[in-house]
Motif scaffolding. Structure first.
Motif: not given
Length: 129
Positions: A52-68, A115-127
């Motif tokens: 959650s901390d890493v995702l929050a930090g990345l979302l503060d800096e990235l434009v994300v158009e979709s996620a899987v 260390a909790r399972p399936y805490a993974n997400v693939l982001l697609r960058c937008g503009v």
């Protein structure tokens, strides 16, 4: 020295190189990392840094158009599932095996200490424009 945002020089540099359509896999400590994508491994100890901390930090800096995410997260890791559902309006789900296949096409993999399972997400960058 930077005043804020992502301070890790390897991650900050990798984020700066991303463009529209590039994939970024944010993953837990157990996700197999494919050959090919640039990897920034932030894992220090089990749970540190958290997904959650890493995702929050990345979302503060990235434009994300979709996620899987892996559909298994909804049953096995409700906390991560809630975080993901609340973070993305355009979140889709595939099997964990399919997510691993898709991650091979990512430009960047950011490994957390989660260390909790399936805490993974693939982001697609937008503009931003």
């Amino acid at each position: 020295m930077k005043k804020g945002g992502i301070l890790n020089r390897h991650l900050a540099g990798a984020v700066a190189e991303l463009g529209h359509g590039d994939g970024v896999l944010v993953c837990d400590v157990g996700m197999p990392i494919p050959d090919g994508p640039r990897v920034v491994d932030l894992a220090f100890r089990a749970g540190v840094p958290s997904f959650s901390d890493v995702l929050a930090g990345l979302l503060d800096e990235l434009v994300v158009e979709s996620a899987v995410a892996a559909e298994e997260v909804r049953e096995v890791n409700p906390g991560a599932a809630e975080l993901l559902a609340g973070s993305f309006g355009d979140l889709s789900y595939v099997s964990h095996e399919k997510l691993k296949e898709l991650s091979a096409g990512a430009r960047l993999v950011v490994r957390t200490g989660e260390a909790r399972p399936y805490a993974n997400v693939l982001l697609r960058c937008g503009v931003f424009f």
